[in-house]
Motif scaffolding. Structure first.
Motif, PDB file in Angstrom:
ATOM      1  N   LEU A  50       0.798  -1.226   0.000  1.00  0.00           N
ATOM      2  CA  LEU A  50       0.000   0.000   0.000  1.00  0.00           C
ATOM      3  C   LEU A  50       0.831   1.276   0.000  1.00  0.00           C
ATOM      4  N   TRP A  51       2.015   1.187   0.591  1.00  0.00           N
ATOM      5  CA  TRP A  51       2.757   2.440   0.816  1.00  0.00           C
ATOM      6  C   TRP A  51       3.112   3.167  -0.493  1.00  0.00           C
ATOM      7  N   ALA A  52       3.238   2.433  -1.635  1.00  0.00           N
ATOM      8  CA  ALA A  52       3.680   3.060  -2.888  1.00  0.00           C
ATOM      9  C   ALA A  52       2.548   3.658  -3.705  1.00  0.00           C
ATOM     10  N   VAL A  53       1.281   3.496  -3.243  1.00  0.00           N
ATOM     11  CA  VAL A  53       0.156   3.979  -4.050  1.00  0.00           C
ATOM     12  C   VAL A  53       0.218   5.494  -4.249  1.00  0.00           C
ATOM     13  N   ALA A  54       0.264   6.244  -3.169  1.00  0.00           N
ATOM     14  CA  ALA A  54       0.278   7.706  -3.270  1.00  0.00           C
ATOM     15  C   ALA A  54       1.540   8.238  -3.942  1.00  0.00           C
ATOM     16  N   PRO A  55       2.749   7.758  -3.568  1.00  0.00           N
ATOM     17  CA  PRO A  55       3.948   8.223  -4.287  1.00  0.00           C
ATOM     18  C   PRO A  55       3.903   7.914  -5.786  1.00  0.00           C
ATOM     19  N   ALA A  56       3.345   6.751  -6.147  1.00  0.00           N
ATOM     20  CA  ALA A  56       3.236   6.417  -7.565  1.00  0.00           C
ATOM     21  C   ALA A  56       2.354   7.428  -8.296  1.00  0.00           C
ATOM     22  N   MET A  57       1.277   7.878  -7.636  1.00  0.00           N
ATOM     23  CA  MET A  57       0.412   8.890  -8.239  1.00  0.00           C
ATOM     24  C   MET A  57       1.154  10.197  -8.439  1.00  0.00           C
ATOM     25  N   VAL A  58       1.982  10.580  -7.463  1.00  0.00           N
ATOM     26  CA  VAL A  58       2.742  11.826  -7.579  1.00  0.00           C
ATOM     27  C   VAL A  58       3.711  11.743  -8.749  1.00  0.00           C
ATOM     28  N   VAL A  59       4.404  10.598  -8.882  1.00  0.00           N
ATOM     29  CA  VAL A  59       5.332  10.409  -9.996  1.00  0.00           C
ATOM     30  C   VAL A  59       4.589  10.497 -11.334  1.00  0.00           C
TER      31      VAL A  59
ATOM     32  N   LEU B  97       4.058  -1.486  -9.164  1.00  0.00           N
ATOM     33  CA  LEU B  97       2.916  -0.597  -8.940  1.00  0.00           C
ATOM     34  C   LEU B  97       3.182   0.792  -9.525  1.00  0.00           C
ATOM     35  N   VAL B  98       4.396   1.294  -9.366  1.00  0.00           N
ATOM     36  CA  VAL B  98       4.746   2.608  -9.913  1.00  0.00           C
ATOM     37  C   VAL B  98       4.651   2.586 -11.447  1.00  0.00           C
ATOM     38  N   ALA B  99       5.241   1.554 -12.052  1.00  0.00           N
ATOM     39  CA  ALA B  99       5.221   1.458 -13.518  1.00  0.00           C
ATOM     40  C   ALA B  99       3.796   1.339 -14.044  1.00  0.00           C
ATOM     41  N   PHE B 100       2.971   0.530 -13.376  1.00  0.00           N
ATOM     42  CA  PHE B 100       1.587   0.351 -13.818  1.00  0.00           C
ATOM     43  C   PHE B 100       0.785   1.644 -13.672  1.00  0.00           C
ATOM     44  N   THR B 101       0.978   2.354 -12.586  1.00  0.00           N
ATOM     45  CA  THR B 101       0.249   3.605 -12.353  1.00  0.00           C
ATOM     46  C   THR B 101       0.605   4.648 -13.408  1.00  0.00           C
ATOM     47  N   VAL B 102       1.898   4.780 -13.699  1.00  0.00           N
ATOM     48  CA  VAL B 102       2.321   5.743 -14.709  1.00  0.00           C
ATOM     49  C   VAL B 102       1.729   5.383 -16.068  1.00  0.00           C
ATOM     50  N   TRP B 103       1.723   4.097 -16.402  1.00  0.00           N
ATOM     51  CA  TRP B 103       1.179   3.655 -17.684  1.00  0.00           C
ATOM     52  C   TRP B 103      -0.315   3.958 -17.786  1.00  0.00           C
TER      53      TRP B 103
ATOM     54  N   LEU C 276       5.859  16.705 -18.051  1.00  0.00           N
ATOM     55  CA  LEU C 276       7.201  16.744 -18.614  1.00  0.00           C
ATOM     56  C   LEU C 276       7.196  16.339 -20.080  1.00  0.00           C
ATOM     57  N   ALA C 277       8.213  16.804 -20.804  1.00  0.00           N
ATOM     58  CA  ALA C 277       8.432  16.348 -22.171  1.00  0.00           C
ATOM     59  C   ALA C 277       8.906  14.902 -22.138  1.00  0.00           C
ATOM     60  N   PRO C 278       8.678  14.129 -23.206  1.00  0.00           N
ATOM     61  CA  PRO C 278       9.087  12.718 -23.218  1.00  0.00           C
ATOM     62  C   PRO C 278      10.548  12.508 -22.875  1.00  0.00           C
ATOM     63  N   SER C 279      11.423  13.402 -23.312  1.00  0.00           N
ATOM     64  CA  SER C 279      12.844  13.238 -23.033  1.00  0.00           C
ATOM     65  C   SER C 279      13.166  13.350 -21.552  1.00  0.00           C
ATOM     66  N   SER C 280      12.404  14.150 -20.817  1.00  0.00           N
ATOM     67  CA  SER C 280      12.607  14.285 -19.372  1.00  0.00           C
ATOM     68  C   SER C 280      11.765  13.299 -18.582  1.00  0.00           C
ATOM     69  N   ARG C 281      10.686  12.833 -19.189  1.00  0.00           N
ATOM     70  CA  ARG C 281       9.770  11.928 -18.502  1.00  0.00           C
ATOM     71  C   ARG C 281      10.394  10.549 -18.281  1.00  0.00           C
ATOM     72  N   ARG C 282      11.095  10.042 -19.252  1.00  0.00           N
ATOM     73  CA  ARG C 282      11.640   8.683 -19.167  1.00  0.00           C
ATOM     74  C   ARG C 282      12.650   8.528 -18.030  1.00  0.00           C
ATOM     75  N   PRO C 283      13.637   9.449 -17.862  1.00  0.00           N
ATOM     76  CA  PRO C 283      14.555   9.310 -16.721  1.00  0.00           C
ATOM     77  C   PRO C 283      13.826   9.365 -15.382  1.00  0.00           C
ATOM     78  N   LEU C 284      12.801  10.211 -15.258  1.00  0.00           N
ATOM     79  CA  LEU C 284      12.049  10.297 -14.007  1.00  0.00           C
ATOM     80  C   LEU C 284      11.379   8.967 -13.690  1.00  0.00           C
ATOM     81  N   ILE C 285      10.727   8.379 -14.678  1.00  0.00           N
ATOM     82  CA  ILE C 285      10.023   7.112 -14.438  1.00  0.00           C
ATOM     83  C   ILE C 285      11.012   6.013 -14.103  1.00  0.00           C
ATOM     84  N   ALA C 286      12.148   5.961 -14.815  1.00  0.00           N
ATOM     85  CA  ALA C 286      13.149   4.919 -14.548  1.00  0.00           C
ATOM     86  C   ALA C 286      13.702   5.036 -13.135  1.00  0.00           C
ATOM     87  N   CYS C 287      14.013   6.266 -12.733  1.00  0.00           N
ATOM     88  CA  CYS C 287      14.539   6.463 -11.368  1.00  0.00           C
ATOM     89  C   CYS C 287      13.496   6.101 -10.319  1.00  0.00           C
TER      90      CYS C 287
END
Length: 405
Positions: free
Chosen positions: A111-120, A169-175, A127-138
């Motif tokens: 459960l703890w990653a639900v809210a942070p995943a939403m923020v990410v 969970l983070v990857a799925f939320t972003v997608w 963000l532009a795609p070029s800046s978005r990808r490094p953020l998601i990977a990190c």
């Protein structure tokens, strides 16, 4: 959804409503359902439930506001949509931190990653795609650390789950957030392109109408002015001929009125054979010796209608220019079909020091129309001689849209 009115009539109202429910609506509902259920669980200690409840309200509100504002933006491909509202972003980050710490403190690794995943995901949408990808990977990589550390310290045997579930969970939320938003941005850009295409079509039609009106009115008015001047000179020395010229002026005025009405109704088409005949009569009336050569004799009538129309416009424009801009005594018109091309050459021996310009709706516009039809239009001044040459493909398939305009 404050700018929804702008989408009415564009076919996007329903799609915008669906996107709003999918993106901001899903973000708020997911946090309310999962985190809210945990807060209402009586087995969870009160010290964790209280701060989490306040943080949940802030997180849901901030998520809906931030994503709702993002929907109102239309990014250009490859660029960032706009600046994040920093006040709401800080509130979302603070609430996300509380909603991460409280479940993690009681070793709730799912459960703890639900809210942070939403923020990410929210930050990524701005963000532009070029800046978005490094953020998601990190974010995906870092999401595996907190749960792993807590599990190792507690020694509860859930290390694999605590390490792998939060990154997933983070990857799925972003997608889930970026997919519908990408579709919405694409639909907006396509609709804007459709509107722009419609505006360009309207402007092109206005330019076409202005060019046709110029061709008709300019030619008729020039001939009317010439014949009126001739009648004024003859009224004392030859009243009979002056009266005949004024009758011709009256006929020309009626023709101009009829042609103007036809242009407004969209029916009139200029043809080369009519314009050659008309030029012969008009130039003779202006006491200009005009020689007309058509080879072969059936060359004009065998041309495709779009080519006859465009070359007719060239013939009319050059005749008008001879009357308006020259003091010619001789003119030559040569029309022939050679090598699959219809060639029209008009020359006169009385060009003034400033031959007709290429701007506006004259030869410059006709050059663009012939080029669009696969042909060419050139003009040249050599001393007192001014020559206009036009060429168009004979085959109808090569005349393009420009010939039909």
């Amino acid at each position: 959804m404050g700018d929804g009115a702008n989408d009415r009539g564009a076919g996007l109202t329903s799609f915008r409503r669906y996107t709003w429910l999918t993106v901001p609506g899903t973000a708020g509902c997911v946090q309310l359902l999962f985190v809210g259920e945990w807060i209402l669980d009586e087995d969870v200690e009160v010290w964790a439930r209280g701060p989490a409840a306040v943080a949940l309200v802030v997180a849901v509100l901030a998520s809906v506001v931030l994503l709702g504002r993002r929907l109102a933006l239309l990014p250009v491909a490859g660029t960032r949509p706009g600046r994040l509202p920093m006040g709401w972003l800080i509130a979302a980050c603070a609430a996300g931190a509380v909603l991460a710490v409280c479940p993690l403190a009681v070793r709730n690794y799912g459960l703890w990653a639900v809210a942070p995943a939403m923020v990410v995901a929210i930050v990524a949408t701005y963000l532009a795609p070029s800046s978005r990808r490094p953020l998601i990977a990190c974010a995906v990589v870092l999401a595996s650390l907190p749960g792993a550390v807590v599990s190792l310290v507690a020694g509860d045997g859930k290390l694999l789950y605590a390490t792998l579930f939060p990154p997933g969970l983070v990857a799925f939320t972003v997608w889930v957030m970026l997919g519908p938003l990408w579709a919405w941005d694409t639909a907006r850009r396509l609709d804007d392109a459709r509107r722009l295409e419609a505006e360009v079509a309207v402007k092109d039609e206005r330019l076409r109408f202005a060019a046709d009106l110029h061709d008709i009115q300019g030619h008729h008015l020039q001939v009317i002015a010439l014949k009126s001047e001739l009648a004024a000179r003859l009224v004392e020395v030859d009243p009979g001929r002056a009266a005949a010229e004024m009758k011709e002026v009256r006929r020309l005025a009626a023709d101009a009125l009829g042609d103007t009405r036809a242009v407004v109704q969209g029916y009139r088409r200029t043809s080369l054979d009519d314009e050659i005949t008309n030029a012969t009569r008009v130039l003779a009336a202006a006491e200009i010796d005009a020689r007309m050569t058509v080879e072969p004799a059936t060359a004009v009538t065998e041309l495709a209608e779009p080519a006859r129309h465009l070359l007719g416009l060239v013939m009319r424009e050059t005749t008008t220019n001879v009357l308006r801009h020259s003091s010619a005594r001789h003119a030559e018109v040569d029309c022939r079909v050679t090598g699959g091309l219809a060639r029209l050459r008009v020359s006169n021996d009385g060009a003034d020091e400033h031959p007709p310009g290429t701007n506006g709706t004259g030869l410059g516009t006709l050059r663009e129309r012939l080029q669009a039809a696969g042909g060419e239009l050139t003009w040249d001044r050599d001393g007192e001689r001014f020559v206009v040459e036009a060429a168009l493909p004979v085959k109808p398939g090569n005349t393009g849209n420009g010939a039909a305009s």
